[in-house]
Motif scaffolding. Sequence first.
Motif, PDB file in Angstrom:
ATOM      1  N   PHE A 188      68.156 -31.316  44.812  1.00 37.24           N
ATOM      2  CA  PHE A 188      67.305 -30.466  44.438  1.00 37.24           C
ATOM      3  C   PHE A 188      66.430 -29.763  45.341  1.00 37.24           C
ATOM      4  O   PHE A 188      65.975 -28.769  45.403  1.00 37.24           O
ATOM      5  CB  PHE A 188      66.310 -31.307  43.251  1.00 37.24           C
ATOM      6  N   ILE A 414      59.572 -30.842  41.319  1.00 35.94           N
ATOM      7  CA  ILE A 414      60.915 -31.376  41.400  1.00 35.94           C
ATOM      8  C   ILE A 414      61.160 -32.686  41.005  1.00 35.94           C
ATOM      9  O   ILE A 414      61.917 -33.019  40.507  1.00 35.94           O
ATOM     10  CB  ILE A 414      61.469 -31.246  42.777  1.00 35.94           C
ATOM     11  N   VAL A 417      60.892 -33.141  37.394  1.00 36.70           N
ATOM     12  CA  VAL A 417      62.019 -32.824  36.817  1.00 36.70           C
ATOM     13  C   VAL A 417      63.129 -34.060  36.872  1.00 36.70           C
ATOM     14  O   VAL A 417      63.870 -34.377  35.948  1.00 36.70           O
ATOM     15  CB  VAL A 417      62.612 -31.672  37.539  1.00 36.70           C
ATOM     16  N   GLY A 420      62.092 -36.968  34.455  1.00 38.70           N
ATOM     17  CA  GLY A 420      62.671 -36.502  33.101  1.00 38.70           C
ATOM     18  C   GLY A 420      64.089 -36.840  33.026  1.00 38.70           C
ATOM     19  O   GLY A 420      64.492 -37.414  32.175  1.00 38.70           O
ATOM     20  N   ILE A 421      64.918 -36.456  34.075  1.00 41.42           N
ATOM     21  CA  ILE A 421      66.308 -36.550  33.842  1.00 41.42           C
ATOM     22  C   ILE A 421      66.779 -38.118  33.838  1.00 41.42           C
ATOM     23  O   ILE A 421      67.614 -38.294  32.949  1.00 41.42           O
ATOM     24  CB  ILE A 421      66.792 -35.932  35.244  1.00 41.42           C
TER      25      ILE A 421
END
Length: 439
Positions: A188, A414, A417, A420-421
């Motif tokens: 990422f 990031i 993110v 969350g994943i």
Amino acid sequence: MMEIVALIMFVALFALILTGVQVAFALMAVATVGGLVVFGDSVFHQFVGKIEDVATNFILAAVPLFVFMGAMLERSGIAEDLFSAIRIWTRKLRGGVAVGTVLMAIVFAASTGVVGATESLIGLLAIPPMLQQGYKKSLISGTICAGGSLGTVIPPSIIIILLGPLADVSVGDLMAGMIIPGLLLGFFYLTYVLVASAMGGAGPRLEHDPADDMSLSEKLVLSAKALLPPLVLISAVLGSIVTGAASPTEAAGIGAACAVVLAALHGKLNLRMLWHSLVQTLSVTTMIMFIVLGGSLFTGVLLGTGALWNVQDAISAMDVPTWVLILTFLGIVFAAGFFLEWISILLIFVPIFMPFIKAAGVDPVWFSVLVLITVQTSYMTPPMAPAIFYLRGVAPKEITLKHMYAGVMPFVIIQFVLLGIVAVFPVTVLWLPSILLGF
């Protein structure tokens, strides 16, 4: 009564820290006063036992070895060679220096295991060429801070070595569980750097460099020589831990020995370098161990108040949904990261949280990885981001605090993110440990 003592202990601890008292001494002072109230004079006998537990902890013996390994690598010139080799392949990209910086940070994080140890080194190597090529100062700042903090989530890592015993989970499982999230985060970062560079964050590509005249075979040989040392360390340390061939302490010993041999092969090993590496190891290890001891004393007294069990009973009676419990705990960790070091966060909160997590049936390895990602996120989040303070030590005056704050925010997003994943897809953490368990 004891619940009030526990509350006062927390308030006193944070008050001392906010007034500038060193974390280790704040923990010890509050533990001593609180222990006298709870246990009386017998608290000193308990403290002797705690000191012995920390001093004889086999896993904690890996800490000075990892620190020594990182110190040797920093002074051996291996990082400079690695950065130069990576730039051969990335220099023609728009934003190639930033891409090379992140790639180097990934490799070095997987080699040293020392949290934040590479940020200053990466900054010294990458800031001058990025300024020369017209990179936006915010992108420079964010890339250095984010890359230097990858040592938190890419194993092996000292933070994982300490977290394993605190969470009562296998260090090998934790390291295996962090591999996929750590690599995802690196991917990422690279994606963002490329997009930001293409949108004007980086200056034009260099027209010509002596490396352009090298043949493919010459580039491959140079790259192989630069990559071999860190790959040897990654295989020796991380490979032996994850496969179960060695304990974390044994693997750290192997890594420290390899670092000495690699420095010698690199022609940089001498008494002066060895002395400075040993002094740095002693300094960093002493700081870590004092905080670990302080946290152990504080937690022991806190458990003695019985307040934690009352809180656990209250939460059970409230029938709080598991996801609310997890979010609450992660929120506390994130907020604590604004004014506490990562070691303090783990030592204070993980022993408190884990009984609730296990009682709720949550996988402790998965939750521990969520904690690691949250710690790294707070490590980069303004206004008290430790990553920014590392950068300020090596950045020129033209890169201001405003640039640094603006630069890290996309990387913080990031981080959320990734969090969350991993939260939605626990398989990203649990798959690899389950595979390795079958061997």
